[in-house]
Enzyme design. Structure first.
Site, PDB file in Angstrom:
ATOM      1  N   GLU A 182     -12.289 -20.012 -32.017  1.00  0.00           N
ATOM      2  CA  GLU A 182     -11.966 -18.194 -31.770  1.00  0.00           C
ATOM      3  C   GLU A 182     -12.730 -17.976 -33.370  1.00  0.00           C
ATOM      4  O   GLU A 182     -11.569 -16.610 -33.726  1.00  0.00           O
ATOM      5  CB  GLU A 182     -11.026 -17.091 -30.497  1.00  0.00           C
ATOM      6  N   GLU A 362     -10.476 -20.990 -22.524  1.00  0.00           N
ATOM      7  CA  GLU A 362      -8.481 -20.603 -22.815  1.00  0.00           C
ATOM      8  C   GLU A 362      -9.183 -19.157 -21.387  1.00  0.00           C
ATOM      9  O   GLU A 362      -9.387 -18.346 -21.474  1.00  0.00           O
ATOM     10  CB  GLU A 362      -8.271 -20.062 -23.945  1.00  0.00           C
TER      11      GLU A 362
HETATM   12  O1  IFM Z   1      -2.525 -17.659 -28.169  1.00  0.00           O
HETATM   13  C1  IFM Z   1      -3.325 -17.206 -28.076  1.00  0.00           C
HETATM   14  C2  IFM Z   1      -4.454 -18.523 -28.649  1.00  0.00           C
HETATM   15  O2  IFM Z   1      -3.750 -18.741 -29.682  1.00  0.00           O
HETATM   16  C3  IFM Z   1      -5.440 -18.173 -29.358  1.00  0.00           C
HETATM   17  N1  IFM Z   1      -6.150 -17.365 -28.340  1.00  0.00           N
HETATM   18  C4  IFM Z   1      -5.916 -16.679 -27.356  1.00  0.00           C
HETATM   19  C5  IFM Z   1      -3.871 -16.310 -26.965  1.00  0.00           C
HETATM   20  C6  IFM Z   1      -3.478 -15.670 -26.575  1.00  0.00           C
HETATM   21  O3  IFM Z   1      -3.323 -14.580 -27.349  1.00  0.00           O
END
Ligand code: IFM
Length: 462
Positions: A182, A362
């Site tokens: 990200e 994710e």
């Molecule tokens: O915890 C975070 C992760 O580190 C990066 N993506 C979003 C998740 C939830 O906020």
């Protein structure tokens, strides 16, 4: 007003599996974590400080939480891999803590830090779980921040050395690498930028360009050290929706879309910056830079949670203000809208735009500290089950409509350090009792294990 939290519904029985007729038997099921959020042991075995160690001491994280102990994964990794075996996942995405292996970011290598990831990788391989290694999930060595961090073009060389070290050490055993997790999020939300200071826009452009260059250089370094490895980058890509039809809001949303969704993947995968930000990046470019960024990649990592609603706020960074969310859309307990159709559409968008296999690296559901064991010690999380069920069904719908999606990783295996929210927000399939470090699989854990078994043609566990 937001619709009432879905966790209030009845627990028993758990909903059935999602509808996934279009996913092949070799679809990859996994979970994701990151180093700073779970490892702890921040002052052990020669690890250097990261920017999140420093930030945690400024009092700005909720409840003054720090990553000092976190889930104590550094010592309990075997127990955590055993949880993964019980889940039945095929792949585990984790990140390496750069300051654990290079305490000053460059130069002297910390053998004890490298040895930790040797142990973790070996344990995963012995359990038939493929390690997916991400180089950078936000824990920049403080020593490099002190030298300007990503604002300094030298960061490209620092990151290349780090990628070389990691590729050389683990490249025979690890076959999946991601450069960054990200990048848009740690750029836009970095505390380095005063959100009400428009001169920060130029800093942001410079930072973005350096991170993109670091990505390209790391891809080359990994390819040199780990021939045959499959390399990608992980992007947080969400629909950016103007909260009104006003010209100002629509324009603001378009610019946020360029920064949030495209500023990284477009140059990395397509070889050009989005039109809306080209003029801003131009002063930071040197001849040949786009070719340095645009290196061949094998896959696209998508992290997706929910759409972002935007208002114009001319005095804020890139003119971005948070718009109101439509009242009729249900929310998770941490107020993120639940919109599986947006997930389906995003999968179709990124699959078509970037033309490579997509892995959802994710997706998950956050809840506050009211998530607790009941009187018999069980943790029921029907809201999370409903969320995952609807999002996995939406993924199947995207595949049915033509998206090339090859895997799905839940965020996260464990409750963990949720950045500014500390431990007050829980995303895990496994509950962590932070006082005892006891791990309690939640009902979503069992549900996900059954989904994986069914998807692979096995019978659900009793
Ligand atoms: O915890 C975070 C992760 O580190 C990066 N993506 C979003 C998740 C939830 O906020």
């Amino acid at each position: 007003m937001a619709t009432a939290s879905v966790d209030k519904q009845s627990v028993d029985p758990l909903p059935g599996p999602p509808s996934i007729p279009h996913l092949s038997k070799d679809f990859i099921w996994g979970v994701s974590t990151s180093s700073f959020q779970i490892e702890g042991a921040t002052q052990e075995d020669g690890r250097g400080l990261s920017i999140w160690d420093s930030y945690g001491r400024t009092g700005q994280v909720r409840n003054n939480d720090t990553g000092d102990i976190a889930c104590d994964h550094y010592h309990r990794y075997k127990e955590d891999v055993a949880l993964m075996r019980t889940l039945g996942i095929q792949a585990y995405r984790f990140s390496v803590a750069w300051p654990r292996v290079l305490p000053n970011g460059t130069g002297a290598v910390n053998e004890a830090g490298l040895a930790f990831y040797d142990r973790l990788i070996d344990e995963l391989l012995a359990s038939d779980i493929e390690p997916w290694l991400c180089l950078y999930h936000w824990d920049l060595p403080q020593a490099l921040e002190d030298r300007g961090g990503w604002m300094n073009r030298e960061s490209v060389a620092w990151f290349t050395d780090y990628a070389t070290l990691i590729g050389k050490r683990y490249g025979r055993r690890v076959k999946r690498f991601a450069t960054f997790n990200e990048p848009a999020i740690f750029s836009l939300f970095s505390r380095s930028f005063g959100t009400r200071d428009r001169s920060a826009d130029d800093k942001l452009n410079r930072w973005i360009h350096h991170v993109n260059l670091a990505h390209g250089a790391a891809v080359d370094a990994l390819r040199a050290q780990a021939p045959g490895a499959l390399i990608g980058c992980i992007h947080n890509y969400q629909p950016i929706i103007p909260s009104s039809a006003s010209e100002a809001d629509v324009k603001a949303a378009a610019l946020v879309d360029a920064y949030w969704n495209q500023a990284y993947p477009d140059p990395q995968y397509l070889g050009e910056y989005p039109q809306a930000i080209r003029a801003g990046i131009e002063p930071h470019m040197q001849p040949g830079d786009l070719a340095r960024i645009h290196r061949p990649l094998d896959w696209f990592g998508l992290n997706h949670y929910s759409p972002v609603y935007i208002n114009s706020d001319p005095s804020a960074l890139i003119g971005m203000g948070w718009g109101p969310k439509p009242a009729e859309i249900p929310r998770t307990p941490i107020d993120w809208t639940i919109e599986p159709d947006a997930f389906r559409d995003t999968l179709l968008t990124v699959s078509k735009r970037y033309g490579l296999p997509v892995y959802v690296t994710e997706n998950g559901y956050g809840r506050g500290d009211d998530e607790k064991p009941d009187e018999i010690g069980a943790v029921a999380d029907p809201g999370r089950v409903d969320f995952l069920r609807s999002y996995i069904s939406a993924l199947d719908a995207a595949v049915a409509a033509g998206a090339d999606v090859r895997g799905y990783f839940v965020w996260s295996l464990l409750d963990n350090f949720e950045w500014d929210s500390g431990y007050s927000v829980r995303f895990g399939l496994t509950y962590i009792d932070y006082k005892t470090q006891r791990r309690i699989p939640k009902s979503s854990f069992k549900w996900y294990a059954d989904v994986i078994r069914l998807a692979r043609g096995l019978t659900p566990a009793a």
